[in-house]
Design an enzyme around this catalytic site. Structure first.
Site, mmCIF file in Angstrom:
data_model
loop_
_atom_site.group_PDB
_atom_site.id
_atom_site.type_symbol
_atom_site.label_atom_id
_atom_site.label_comp_id
_atom_site.label_asym_id
_atom_site.label_seq_id
_atom_site.Cartn_x
_atom_site.Cartn_y
_atom_site.Cartn_z
ATOM 1 N N ARG A 1 0.800 -1.218 0.000
ATOM 2 C CA ARG A 1 0.000 0.000 0.000
ATOM 3 C C ARG A 1 0.839 1.278 0.000
ATOM 4 N NH1 ARG A 1 -4.183 -1.175 4.412
ATOM 5 N NH2 ARG A 1 -3.785 -3.322 3.869
ATOM 6 N N LYS B 1 -11.751 -18.120 -0.979
ATOM 7 C CA LYS B 1 -12.862 -17.918 -0.079
ATOM 8 C C LYS B 1 -12.500 -16.829 0.943
ATOM 9 C CE LYS B 1 -13.295 -20.477 3.619
ATOM 10 N NZ LYS B 1 -12.378 -20.123 4.723
ATOM 11 N N LYS C 1 -4.604 -30.210 -0.838
ATOM 12 C CA LYS C 1 -3.881 -31.115 0.071
ATOM 13 C C LYS C 1 -3.693 -32.452 -0.641
ATOM 14 C CE LYS C 1 -5.882 -29.068 4.265
ATOM 15 N NZ LYS C 1 -4.947 -28.700 5.290
ATOM 16 N N GLU D 1 -10.289 -28.361 15.028
ATOM 17 C CA GLU D 1 -9.100 -27.511 15.160
ATOM 18 C C GLU D 1 -8.883 -27.198 16.634
ATOM 19 O OE1 GLU D 1 -8.465 -24.502 11.904
ATOM 20 O OE2 GLU D 1 -10.626 -24.365 12.179
ATOM 21 N N HIS E 1 -14.937 -26.281 2.678
ATOM 22 C CA HIS E 1 -14.094 -27.468 2.885
ATOM 23 C C HIS E 1 -14.899 -28.753 3.153
ATOM 24 C CE1 HIS E 1 -11.185 -24.366 3.005
ATOM 25 N NE2 HIS E 1 -11.237 -24.096 4.280
ATOM 26 N N LYS F 1 -13.671 -24.908 16.333
ATOM 27 C CA LYS F 1 -12.414 -24.343 16.832
ATOM 28 C C LYS F 1 -12.259 -24.762 18.290
ATOM 29 C CE LYS F 1 -11.603 -21.120 13.428
ATOM 30 N NZ LYS F 1 -10.544 -21.514 12.500
HETATM 31 C C1 BG6 Z 1 -9.574 -21.761 6.533
HETATM 32 C C2 BG6 Z 1 -10.465 -21.175 7.583
HETATM 33 O O1 BG6 Z 1 -10.219 -21.818 5.298
HETATM 34 O O2 BG6 Z 1 -9.190 -23.081 6.915
HETATM 35 C C3 BG6 Z 1 -9.788 -21.188 8.943
HETATM 36 O O3 BG6 Z 1 -10.806 -19.840 7.221
HETATM 37 C C4 BG6 Z 1 -9.287 -22.577 9.280
HETATM 38 O O4 BG6 Z 1 -10.666 -20.708 9.950
HETATM 39 C C5 BG6 Z 1 -8.468 -23.147 8.132
HETATM 40 O O5 BG6 Z 1 -8.477 -22.462 10.446
HETATM 41 C C6 BG6 Z 1 -8.135 -24.606 8.387
HETATM 42 O O6 BG6 Z 1 -7.243 -25.059 7.413
HETATM 43 P P1 BG6 Z 1 -6.190 -26.208 7.718
HETATM 44 O O7 BG6 Z 1 -5.499 -26.432 6.417
HETATM 45 O O8 BG6 Z 1 -5.289 -25.705 8.803
HETATM 46 O O9 BG6 Z 1 -6.991 -27.387 8.178
#
Ligand code: BG6
Length: 494
Positions: A45, A145, A179, A213, A237, A336
């Protein structure tokens, strides 16, 4: 290997760029996958950003790569590929013309425009690219996304960018598809006859797809509190994984064939509205809890606000109304601050139709195929066997265990590296078609609407657990339970 290319990253100092894109490109360089004329043009920027750029990028690499991956010597070489460039995306001025001059040094070179910026300015960025004359026949647009907030906003974004780029030149990323372990899912399904014969409602009792997560908000409160887990993880996902598990075999492994099969699955998802939503979904939000004795704050504390109904956890039951999957529940779950970081697909087979052993031989467990995608890739098939140490017939479950880390000792998957190189090489098979985005939102929107129409907030769960009790209750209604992977590791362990 992709020929040399120019990648222009709009949002060159943003979180996605520093955390994922620059490390991915560094890895590509380290693994000899970037040809020398490749240039990484990162938009900044201000002049201050440019001056600091290399330092910031080096720090980000040290933070986000494994210790053994970063070396000063490789960095010194890699930084020659980096071209930080000042650019106000909104205003066409001399900086835009400088970009044009730089890129026109080779008019035929592949151009990848990566929009690591909020979707609200995707349209304007494309318009400016067009006005400045930067879009050549060899140009590709990469977008990430969140592609919208609902079906209407996603459609508006897709319509805007379609004014400047043809669908075949638009690369919509869902990094889960990048992946290697997720791609292996297709290899497993479509190169092994033994699975295909059983892959249907006749043999399969139910399917679980779970991405848990251990991280919390990670400084993304602004985005996350508006989005929530359904938009952030399920719309993309989890539904993509569901498609890969449920789709018919594509005729070929190319974008058109794969996308067509995925679109059919999304179109067959049974819509959920009103009452159905309450019956088939569970929302959760974490409160303070602990990991290995260490206290972590709850969502509202992390957010710094006492009021939010945003879900940090979702569990739901979905049905695919087609011949193959009639009446087979697909349970999806993500959250989460859960107990372990794990992405896993569980295919639970039906019980045998007739028991031939006496009750004294012990209980029978139906076969279960577990495909763990991360943190490590493991495929496990549980089957009944005889306890060999016992003269009497005693049955017990035994597990065939295929651990890919035994085979690929040096393997390190980087979804972004894979996807950027694929975009540069015009390999579209791992990207998402506009119609997939529309179908996925079309299924998600009524769920959000129903949630918004209820006064009840999400169910609370303690950080460091597998989510709210109601999530177990959802499966218990059908006599099932979540298969929670035994191994407990946190995100920071990887
Ligand atoms: C992202 C989400 O798309 O995927 C995050 O916005 C999430 O909130 C992440 O933590 C998880 O990805 P990965 O590859 O760590 O499982």
């Amino acid at each position: 290997m992709a020929e040399s290319f120019d990648i222009v990253i709009f949002g060159g100092t943003g979180d996605l760029t520093l955390r994922k894109l620059i490390p991915a490109l560094y890895r590509a360089y380290r693994e000899d996958q970037l040809l020398p004329e490749t240039r990484i043009i990162a938009s900044c920027r201000s002049q201050v950003d440019i001056d600091n750029y290399l330092e910031t990028a080096a720090l980000a690499l040290q933070q986000h790569l494994a210790a053994e991956e970063f070396s000063v010597a490789i960095w010194e070489e890699f930084k020659q590929y980096l071209y930080p460039l000042m650019l106000d995306i909104a205003t066409i001025d001399e900086h835009w013309h400088a970009l044009r001059k730089l890129m026109d040094e080779d008019i035929d070179k592949v151009r990848v425009f990566y929009l690591a910026i909020p979707p609200a300015i995707f349209g304007m960025s494309c318009q400016n690219l067009a006005e400045v004359g930067l879009i050549t026949p060899n140009s590709r647009l990469v977008v990430e996304k969140p592609l919208g907030y609902d079906a209407t906003s996603a459609d508006a974004i897709n319509t805007e960018i379609a004014d400047y780029f043809e669908e075949k030149n638009i690369y919509r990323i869902d990094h889960y598809l990048g992946k290697e372990t997720v791609q292996n899912l297709m290899a497993l399904r479509f190169t092994n006859l033994i699975f295909e014969q059983l892959w249907n409602a006749k043999s399969i009792d139910h399917v679980q797809i779970s991405i848990s997560e251990t991280v919390g908000l990670e400084g993304r409160a602004g985005f996350y509190n508006d989005a929530g887990a359904l938009r952030d993880m399920v719309q993309n996902h989890l539904l993509q994984l569901l498609c890969l598990v449920a789709m018919e075999s594509p005729n070929k492994i190319d974008a058109k064939s794969i996308q067509a099969e995925k679109i059919k699955v999304l179109g067959a998802l049974r819509p959920m509205r009103g009452e159905d939503v309450a019956k088939n979904t569970v929302r959760g939000q974490y409160v303070a809890g602990s990991y290995f004795g260490e206290l972590v704050p709850g969502y509202l504390e992390e957010l710094g606000s006492p009021n939010s109904h945003t879900e940090t956890f979702v569990a739901l039951r979905a049905y695919i109304d087609n011949w193959r999957w009639a009446r087979v529940p697909f349970y999806l779950r993500t959250g989460k601050r859960m107990k372990a970081r794990c992405a896993e697909i569980v295919i639970q087979f039906k019980e045998v139709p007739h028991r031939v052993y006496d009750e004294s031989a012990g209980p029978l467990e139906p076969n279960r195929l577990v495909i763990r995608l991360q943190p490590e890739e493991i495929i496990q098939l549980t089957m009944m066997s005889k306890n060999l140490e016992n003269m009497d017939v005693q049955l017990k479950p035994a597990t065939l265990n295929l651990n890919f880390s035994d085979t690929y000792t040096k393997f390190r998957s980087d979804a972004y590296k894979r996807l950027i190189l694929d975009a540069a090489a015009a390999n579209t098979s791992l990207f998402i078609h506009r119609d997939e985005v529309a179908s996925a939102w079309g299924w998600i929107d009524p769920i959000i609407e129903a949630w918004q129409n209820t006064k009840a907030g999400p169910n609370l769960y303690r950080a460091g657990t597998w989510g709210p009790d109601e999530s177990d209750g959802l499966l218990a209604q059908d006599g099932h339970s979540w298969f929670n992977s035994g191994k407990v590791k946190t995100n920071s362990d990887y």
